[in-house]
Design a protein around this motif. Structure first.
Motif, PDB file in Angstrom:
ATOM      1  N   LEU A 194       0.817  -1.211   0.000  1.00 34.46           N
ATOM      2  CA  LEU A 194       0.000   0.000   0.000  1.00 34.46           C
ATOM      3  C   LEU A 194       0.853   1.265   0.000  1.00 34.46           C
ATOM      4  O   LEU A 194       0.381   2.339  -0.377  1.00 34.46           O
ATOM      5  N   ILE A 195       2.122   1.128   0.412  1.00 32.95           N
ATOM      6  CA  ILE A 195       3.019   2.291   0.440  1.00 32.95           C
ATOM      7  C   ILE A 195       3.784   2.421  -0.873  1.00 32.95           C
ATOM      8  O   ILE A 195       3.741   3.456  -1.535  1.00 32.95           O
ATOM      9  N   TYR A 196       4.505   1.358  -1.269  1.00 31.35           N
ATOM     10  CA  TYR A 196       5.372   1.508  -2.440  1.00 31.35           C
ATOM     11  C   TYR A 196       4.619   1.383  -3.760  1.00 31.35           C
ATOM     12  O   TYR A 196       5.082   1.894  -4.775  1.00 31.35           O
ATOM     13  N   GLY A 197       3.456   0.734  -3.770  1.00 35.40           N
ATOM     14  CA  GLY A 197       2.694   0.625  -5.015  1.00 35.40           C
ATOM     15  C   GLY A 197       2.289   1.979  -5.574  1.00 35.40           C
ATOM     16  O   GLY A 197       2.647   2.329  -6.712  1.00 35.40           O
ATOM     17  N   PRO A 198       1.544   2.797  -4.816  1.00 33.79           N
ATOM     18  CA  PRO A 198       1.190   4.132  -5.308  1.00 33.79           C
ATOM     19  C   PRO A 198       2.406   5.029  -5.542  1.00 33.79           C
ATOM     20  O   PRO A 198       2.416   5.855  -6.454  1.00 33.79           O
ATOM     21  N   ARG A 213       2.874   6.570  -9.212  1.00 34.96           N
ATOM     22  CA  ARG A 213       2.647   8.015  -9.363  1.00 34.96           C
ATOM     23  C   ARG A 213       3.889   8.759  -9.836  1.00 34.96           C
ATOM     24  O   ARG A 213       3.803   9.663 -10.676  1.00 34.96           O
ATOM     25  N   PHE A 214       5.078   8.385  -9.352  1.00 29.80           N
ATOM     26  CA  PHE A 214       6.249   9.233  -9.571  1.00 29.80           C
ATOM     27  C   PHE A 214       7.296   8.647 -10.526  1.00 29.80           C
ATOM     28  O   PHE A 214       7.987   9.414 -11.202  1.00 29.80           O
ATOM     29  N   TRP A 246      -1.489   0.437  -9.245  1.00 36.44           N
ATOM     30  CA  TRP A 246      -0.985   0.893  -7.945  1.00 36.44           C
ATOM     31  C   TRP A 246      -1.426  -0.034  -6.811  1.00 36.44           C
ATOM     32  O   TRP A 246      -0.763  -0.107  -5.762  1.00 36.44           O
ATOM     33  N   ALA A 247      -2.541  -0.760  -6.995  1.00 38.65           N
ATOM     34  CA  ALA A 247      -3.047  -1.652  -5.947  1.00 38.65           C
ATOM     35  C   ALA A 247      -2.492  -3.071  -6.061  1.00 38.65           C
ATOM     36  O   ALA A 247      -2.680  -3.876  -5.147  1.00 38.65           O
TER      37      ALA A 247
END
Length: 652
Positions: free
Chosen positions: A94-98, A102-103, A292-293
């Protein structure tokens, strides 16, 4: 009054900066100086990344390294019990996926293929934010149970730092590639206290050449990076768990080494197959769903695997040390070997960020120890220490997977600190390379690129073609134009030109020293009618180069048909229309290109090109008729539909 004083000062500072940057671009010593700076940056980056992993691991588990003790939960979250192993990979996802989605999506996976393609196809250009995103994403992945290594991230981090510096200085592509290899080699040298391994990794895997200039630059970077990291990480051999004095004393045991090398080569290829099969499986399962999930949902499966085999948590070096010291039985060593293949493949398949170098070592150590225990039971003490076979298999498995024998040899010797291993490891990596090459085309790194339609293992361009430079194919302008840095950002529209006018501000440019292999690609991508050619120091415009002038020079030098590809597989991969990710080369500020297409009623129609009164400081650089680009010959009589390209300053 303030502005009137500030503007000359700003122009003076800009001029000095350009002179320094030009000196760095234009000399070999400038390249070596930048390589030292890259080494410092890579060393600091490795220290920060190592500490980042330790910090996040402590934050989650209460320990700087975790998993080697089996079913022991987090001291920071004792109320979770063994459920910790299932829950924490979900939280990490949940932290490194988005973050990655995103970046910097290129930070996903093991990272090295992205650096390799940047060097082979993109002139060494890597987005600067990749370093920060890769460091955070990989640290979180490893700290929350991801069964991956830290070499891939540190390679991508060091390479991104080097590329960012090179882009800021506006290095030519051929030297930008060397800088990226310097960043990769420096990162490996610092994180493993293995400078020779760093040199070979940068040259053999990233740069894929062994020129004197490149090797010296990578050596400087690796040496400096290791020196910077030693005060923080120590100067001992990285794999301190290996016993000393484990050399083979009976020459007949080299037959056992030969057998082990073949087995290790097959295991390395199996690891590659499992890795990409798992990736395909998750691509099919997750098709059409938000990327991302994916790590969070896949984290549940990873957590269940960790619950079954907690030794797979994180990088796994403590488990390797326990294996080498004889702490595991034969059957459990085999379980660890298979478990690491699955855990690493699953971590990367769900979208985790981390390397495959450490998992390859882990798989090699467990396989080699299992082999060593077996031959010890069959042949007794005469077979030698099982730890010796662990070291040999460690190098052979990575060689088979990555097909990098020099890197593998250096890594085993340096990381164990035992130079008596040189001969058996040398034999093993040679055999593993031959077996791997005979059974598989792509490596564990290049297969990821092959699946995208990018083949960096294809036959190299003709040696003669690769040796030709832009200066040999360009047309000199007749006058030497200085780059006027004082007028950057200003523009002058060519209002006195007749016909249909298209103005290109900040055109792309190439350097006189760039190989024609690179120039031809840049002309194709960024300048259909040609590009200006800068002097080696980037301070003057020397000439103009077109695809036609490049081809004429190549024909003159070679006089032969196109190069032959190695096999049908590479031919398919490099067919027209295959995916090639390109980024713009560095813009040439201070100048513009006016592209004039003559209309039927243009007054220039019927005149000789040399007789046309172009505006002051507008220089004809190329002439196009019926789609054919050529030199602007003064005696050419202009016709409707002709296109003339004019180079001019963007301000007065």
């Amino acid at each position: 009054m303030t502005n009137s004083h500030a503007q000359p000062r700003a122009r003076w500072i800009l001029s000095i900066t350009d002179r320094v940057a030009g000196g760095l671009r234009g000399s070999r010593f400038g390249l070596f100086g930048i390589a030292v700076v890259v080494g410092v940056a890579s060393g600091i980056g490795a220290v920060i990344f190592r500490n980042l992993i330790s910090f996040f691991t402590w934050l989650v588990t209460g320990e700087s390294e975790f998993g080697q003790d089996g079913y022991v939960g987090s001291s920071h979250l004792p109320w979770l019990g063994l459920g910790f192993f299932v829950l924490i990979p979900i939280v990490g996802g949940l932290i490194y996926g988005p973050l990655v989605y995103r970046f910097a999506r290129e930070a996903r996976g093991h990272g090295v293929p992205e650096v390799m393609i940047a060097v082979a196809e993109n002139g060494g250009r890597i987005r600067p934010q990749v370093a920060a995103v890769k460091a955070l994403a990989s640290a979180v992945t490893i700290a929350t149970g991801g069964s991956v290594g830290r070499e891939g991230p540190i390679v991508q981090i060091g390479s991104a730092l080097a590329s960012g510096l090179g882009q800021w200085i506006r290095m030519p592509e051929n030297r930008m590639r060397i800088l990226v290899a310097c960043g990769a080699g420096g990162g490996i040298a610092a994180t493993f206290n293995a400078p020779v391994t760093g040199v070979f990794f940068g040259a053999e895997i990233i740069l894929r050449e062994l020129s004197v200039e490149a090797m010296f630059a990578v050596m400087l970077s690796a040496m400096v990076a290791d020196a910077v990291a030693i005060p923080f990480l120590g100067d001992h051999a990285f794999l301190t768990g290996f016993p000393s004095g484990i050399a083979l004393h009976n020459p007949s045991n080299y037959l056992l080494i030969t057998v082990l090398a073949v087995l290790a080569a097959l295991i390395g290829l199996l690891f590659k197959t499992v890795l990409y099969t798992m990736e395909d499986l998750w691509d099919r399962i997750w098709k059409g769903r938000p990327e991302w999930a994916r790590p969070a949902v896949g984290g549940l499966v990873l957590g269940l695997l960790l619950l079954a085999l907690p030794q797979m948590y994180g990088v796994g070096y403590p488990v390797m040390f326990t294996a080498i010291s004889g702490g595991y039985t034969l059957w459990f060593l085999l379980i660890l070997m298979v478990g690491k293949m699955l855990a690493t493949s699953l971590t990367l398949g769900i979208g985790g960020s981390g390397g495959i170098f450490a998992p390859s070592l882990f798989i090699g150590v467990t396989a080699g120890m299992a082999f060593g225990i077996t031959v010890d039971r069959v042949f007794g003490p005469a077979a030698g220490s099982p730890a010796l076979y662990a070291a040999v298999a460690m190098g052979a498995v990575f060689t088979s997977a990555a097909r990098a024998p020099l890197t593998s040899l250096a890594s085993v010797v340096e990381m164990t600190g035992d130079f008596t291993l040189t001969l058996p490891v040398m034999l093993a990596v040679a055999i593993a390379t031959a077996v791997s090459r005979g059974l598989s085309y792509g490596t564990i790194y290049t297969t990821k690129l092959l699946r995208r339609g990018q083949d960096i293992d294809r036959a190299a361009p003709w040696r003669a073609f690769a040796d030709l430079k832009a200066s040999e194919a360009m047309r000199p302008l007749g006058i030497r134009l200085d780059l006027n840095t004082a007028h950057r950002g200003e523009t002058t529209e060519p209002v006195t030109l007749q016909g249909h006018v298209k103005v290109n501000h900040d055109p792309q440019a190439v350097f006189t020293t760039e190989p024609l292999v690179d120039v031809l690609r840049q002309v194709r991508e960024y300048g259909r009618d040609g590009l200006p050619v800068l002097s080696e120091d980037g301070r003057h415009i020397e000439g103009w180069i077109t695809n036609q002038s490049v081809l004429e020079k190549v024909t003159e030098e070679l006089g032969a048909p196109g190069p032959q590809l190695e096999n049908d597989e590479t031919s398919k991969v490099n067919a027209p229309g295959s995916s090639r990710s390109q980024r713009p080369s560095t813009p040439l500020t201070g100048y513009l290109i006016a592209e004039v297409t003559l209309a039927t009623d243009s007054p220039e129609v019927g005149q000789k090109l040399g007789a046309v009164a172009w505006p002051d400081d507008y220089i004809p650089v190329s002439f196009v008729r019926s789609g054919r680009v050529g030199d602007p010959q003064p005696g050419t009589v202009l016709k409707a539909g002709d296109r003339v390209n004019l180079l001019a300053r963007s301000g007065d």
